[in-house]
Motif scaffolding. Structure first.
Motif, PDB file in Angstrom:
ATOM      1  N   GLY A   1      -0.178  -1.305  10.908  1.00  0.00           N
ATOM      2  CA  GLY A   1       1.000  -1.199  10.109  1.00  0.00           C
ATOM      3  C   GLY A   1       0.823  -1.494   8.547  1.00  0.00           C
ATOM      4  O   GLY A   1       1.208  -0.458   7.547  1.00  0.00           O
ATOM      5  N   LYS A   2      -0.022  -2.643   8.221  1.00  0.00           N
ATOM      6  CA  LYS A   2      -0.313  -2.954   6.843  1.00  0.00           C
ATOM      7  C   LYS A   2      -1.735  -3.279   7.103  1.00  0.00           C
ATOM      8  O   LYS A   2      -2.102  -3.550   8.033  1.00  0.00           O
ATOM      9  N   GLY A   3      -2.216  -3.531   5.791  1.00  0.00           N
ATOM     10  CA  GLY A   3      -3.604  -3.841   5.728  1.00  0.00           C
ATOM     11  C   GLY A   3      -3.625  -5.409   5.221  1.00  0.00           C
ATOM     12  O   GLY A   3      -3.187  -6.254   5.819  1.00  0.00           O
TER      13      GLY A   3
ATOM     14  N   TRP B   1       1.950   1.907   6.856  1.00  0.00           N
ATOM     15  CA  TRP B   1       2.732   1.781   5.656  1.00  0.00           C
ATOM     16  C   TRP B   1       1.967   1.565   4.346  1.00  0.00           C
ATOM     17  O   TRP B   1       1.492   2.610   3.763  1.00  0.00           O
ATOM     18  N   TRP B   2       1.483   0.304   3.818  1.00  0.00           N
ATOM     19  CA  TRP B   2       0.601   0.125   2.905  1.00  0.00           C
ATOM     20  C   TRP B   2      -0.816  -0.649   3.249  1.00  0.00           C
ATOM     21  O   TRP B   2      -0.751  -1.283   4.093  1.00  0.00           O
ATOM     22  N   ALA B   3      -1.822   0.031   2.554  1.00  0.00           N
ATOM     23  CA  ALA B   3      -3.182  -0.669   2.755  1.00  0.00           C
ATOM     24  C   ALA B   3      -3.152  -2.007   2.182  1.00  0.00           C
ATOM     25  O   ALA B   3      -3.790  -2.773   2.730  1.00  0.00           O
ATOM     26  N   ILE B   4      -2.671  -1.842   1.097  1.00  0.00           N
ATOM     27  CA  ILE B   4      -2.489  -3.357   0.372  1.00  0.00           C
ATOM     28  C   ILE B   4      -1.059  -3.627  -0.241  1.00  0.00           C
ATOM     29  O   ILE B   4      -0.741  -2.500  -1.033  1.00  0.00           O
ATOM     30  N   TRP B   5      -0.735  -4.607  -0.069  1.00  0.00           N
ATOM     31  CA  TRP B   5       0.531  -5.185  -0.533  1.00  0.00           C
ATOM     32  C   TRP B   5       0.188  -6.562  -1.146  1.00  0.00           C
ATOM     33  O   TRP B   5       0.132  -7.646  -0.194  1.00  0.00           O
TER      34      TRP B   5
END
Length: 200
Positions: free
Chosen positions: A140-142, A175-179
Motif C-alpha cells: 500500500g505504501k513503502g 499509494w506512495w512509495a515514500i511518505w
C-alpha cells in the motif's frame, strides 16, 4: 490481410502476457505467489510494532492491511535507559531480509511530548533504526515516516534521527512509495501529491 492482422495481434498479446508473467516472477521474488489483495479498510492490523531497544528482526514475510513494521517510541518512557542510551528512546534496531506486503516500513507515529525539566524530550524518541534488504511487492505504501506534528505552537518536541533505508525494492505501490511527514490520520494532514495508484 485480415488473417495476418489477427495473427499479429495474437502474437502481440502473447508476448505481452509472457512479459507480464516474467515481471511478476521478478517482483515477487522471495515472496509467496499468492499474496492477498490489500484491504485498506482493515486498519489496526499491524504486523510487528517494536518498541524499546536492541532489536533484530529478520527473514520474515508479513502480509497485512496496516503498517507491516512500525517502530514506535518506547512505551516505557519513564524507565531510564541503559548506560549510553537515552531514557525513553526506541533505538538500535535492524530490520533486514524481509518481504512486506502491507502499508509500510514505518517509523511512528512519533507524537511530540512536553519537554522535561532538564530540557530533554526523549519521551518521544526514535533513533538509529535501519531497514535493509527489504522487498515490498505491491504494498500500500513503502517507506512511511510519521512525525505526527502538532500545529498549536506549544512547547512539545519529539526526536527522529539516524533512520536508514538501504536496498529497498518497492514494486508498484498502491499509494506512495515514500511518505515522510505527518501521520495521515492527524487532523492537520494535507497530502502534497496524489496517490500513485488507488484501488476501488
Amino acid at each position: 490481410a485480415v488473417k495476418r492482422a489477427m495473427q499479429e495481434q495474437m502474437r502481440a498479446e502473447a508476448e505481452a502476457e509472457a512479459e507480464s508473467e516474467s515481471e511478476s516472477k521478478l517482483e515477487f521474488a522471495g515472496a509467496p505467489g499468492d499474496l492477498p489483495r490489500l484491504q485498506p479498510a482493515d486498519l489496526n492490523t499491524d504486523g510487528i510494532d517494536p518498541s524499546g531497544r536492541d532489536y533484530w528482526i529478520h527473514d520474515c514475510i508479513i502480509a497485512n492491511d496496516d503498517d507491516s513494521i512500525a517502530v514506535k517510541p518506547n512505551k516505557w518512557s519513564d524507565v531510564v535507559g541503559a548506560e549510553g542510551s537515552a531514557p525513553g528512546c526506541s533505538e538500535n534496531m535492524l530490520i533486514e531480509n524481509t518481504v512486506l506486503h502491507g502499508f509500510g516500513a514505518s517509523i511512528g507515529s512519533v507524537a511530540p511530548k512536553p519537554i522535561e525539566e532538564d530540557g530533554s524530550f526523549f519521551k518521544s524518541c526514535v533513533r538509529n533504526i535501519t531497514f535493509r534488504n527489504i522487498s515490498m511487492p505491491r504494498s500500500g505504501k513503502g517507506i512511511y515516516v510519521k512525525s505526527n506534528p502538532y500545529c498549536d505552537g506549544d512547547e512539545r518536541r519529539a526526536l527522529l534521527s539516524d533512520l536508514t533505508f538501504e536496498d529497498m525494492v518497492i514494486t508498484k505501490p498502491e499509494w506512495w512509495a515514500i511518505w515522510v511527514g505527518s501521520d495521515i490520520s492527524t487532523p492537520h494532514h494535507t497530502p502534497h501529491t496524489t496517490p500513485h495508484h488507488t484501488t476501488p
